[in-house]
Design an enzyme around this catalytic site. Structure first.
Site, short mmCIF file in Angstrom:
data_model
loop_
_atom_site.label_atom_id
_atom_site.label_comp_id
_atom_site.label_asym_id
_atom_site.label_seq_id
_atom_site.Cartn_x
_atom_site.Cartn_y
_atom_site.Cartn_z
N ASN A 135 -2.00 0.17 6.97
CA ASN A 135 -1.58 -1.12 7.52
C ASN A 135 -0.69 -1.92 6.56
O ASN A 135 -0.69 -3.14 6.56
CB ASN A 135 -2.81 -1.93 7.97
N HIS A 157 -2.38 -5.21 1.71
CA HIS A 157 -3.68 -5.85 1.59
C HIS A 157 -3.41 -7.24 1.02
O HIS A 157 -2.57 -7.39 0.14
CB HIS A 157 -4.58 -5.06 0.63
N ARG A 185 1.99 -6.45 9.64
CA ARG A 185 1.29 -5.29 10.22
C ARG A 185 1.71 -5.08 11.67
O ARG A 185 1.86 -3.94 12.12
CB ARG A 185 -0.22 -5.49 10.11
N THR A 204 -6.13 -7.02 10.75
CA THR A 204 -6.27 -5.77 9.98
C THR A 204 -5.69 -4.53 10.67
O THR A 204 -4.96 -3.76 10.04
CB THR A 204 -7.77 -5.52 9.67
N ARG A 256 -1.89 -14.50 4.55
CA ARG A 256 -2.76 -13.82 5.53
C ARG A 256 -2.18 -13.95 6.94
O ARG A 256 -2.24 -13.02 7.73
CB ARG A 256 -4.16 -14.42 5.49
N LYS A 264 0.81 -1.22 0.00
CA LYS A 264 0.00 0.00 0.00
C LYS A 264 0.84 1.28 0.00
O LYS A 264 2.04 1.24 0.33
CB LYS A 264 -0.90 -0.02 1.23
N PHE A 293 -14.89 4.88 7.43
CA PHE A 293 -13.54 5.11 6.92
C PHE A 293 -13.43 4.96 5.39
O PHE A 293 -12.36 5.15 4.82
CB PHE A 293 -12.53 4.17 7.59
P1 CMP Z 1 -7.46 -4.03 3.97
O1 CMP Z 1 -7.02 -5.35 4.40
O2 CMP Z 1 -6.95 -3.45 2.69
O3 CMP Z 1 -9.06 -4.02 3.95
C1 CMP Z 1 -9.84 -2.88 4.17
C2 CMP Z 1 -9.02 -1.72 4.62
O4 CMP Z 1 -9.76 -0.70 5.29
C3 CMP Z 1 -8.02 -2.16 5.68
O5 CMP Z 1 -7.05 -2.98 5.13
C4 CMP Z 1 -7.56 -0.82 6.22
O6 CMP Z 1 -6.64 -0.17 5.35
C5 CMP Z 1 -8.89 -0.07 6.22
N1 CMP Z 1 -9.56 -0.13 7.55
C6 CMP Z 1 -10.11 -1.21 8.13
N2 CMP Z 1 -10.65 -0.87 9.33
C7 CMP Z 1 -10.42 0.45 9.49
C8 CMP Z 1 -10.73 1.39 10.50
N3 CMP Z 1 -11.39 1.02 11.60
N4 CMP Z 1 -10.36 2.68 10.32
C9 CMP Z 1 -9.71 3.05 9.21
N5 CMP Z 1 -9.37 2.20 8.19
C10 CMP Z 1 -9.72 0.92 8.34
#
Ligand code: CMP
Length: 138
Positions: free
Chosen positions: A112, A115, A102, A91, A85, A9, A57
């Site tokens: 994070n 993905h 992460r 996450t 994973r 990312k 978000f």
């Molecule tokens: P990803 O695994 O790409 O899937 C969805 C994305 O949303 C996640 O990683 C984060 O980048 C973002 N995300 C998930 N939860 C939150 C949160 N509570 N606040 C802000 N961003 C979030």
């Protein structure tokens, strides 16, 4: 052999972490089956993250993910989806276990680092989705 999709990312690109992240996957024994840098457009990301569209978000996530180019990585190996994973961790950066990507590199919910596709079906869907010839006009 199974394949999965990882997106390195914008936060990882900005922090020069791409090499370290890729090296972790390689050291684990996963093969790089494909890799490209791409500036993901908001309309593409809206489709990718459509399942989050009602979340608070969502808009910020689209802005963040389209801020600078990302790296799209196809990794191949036995049980690649599950292995990746597990290596990526949960996450939210603050809650991710130390030792995971992460957990080691993020204290943020949004930024994070990577993905990773949830399972093979989703990975296969995104291989097509991110193939330029298959791109629909936004
Ligand atoms: P990803 O695994 O790409 O899937 C969805 C994305 O949303 C996640 O990683 C984060 O980048 C973002 N995300 C998930 N939860 C939150 C949160 N509570 N606040 C802000 N961003 C979030």
């Amino acid at each position: 052999m199974e394949r999965t999709l990882v997106i390195i990312k914008p936060d990882a690109i900005n922090r020069d972490l791409a090499g370290e992240v890729i090296q972790r996957f390689e050291k684990k024994g996963l093969k790089i089956a494909g890799m490209k840098m791409a500036h993901l457009e908001a309309c593409t990301l809206k489709e990718h993250y459509a399942h989050h569209k009602d979340k608070a978000f969502y808009e910020e996530l689209i802005n963040f993910m389209s801020s600078v180019p990302s790296i799209l990585l196809v990794l191949e190996g036995k049980a690649a989806c599950a292995v990746v994973r597990k290596m990526v961790g949960s996450t939210l950066g603050r809650e991710a276990e130390p030792g995971t990507i992460r957990g080691d590199y993020s204290v943020s919910n949004q930024c994070n680092v990577v993905h990773a596709s949830e399972n093979v079906e989703i990975a296969e869907h995104f291989f097509d989705f991110y193939t330029p010839e298959n791109k629909k006009a936004c």
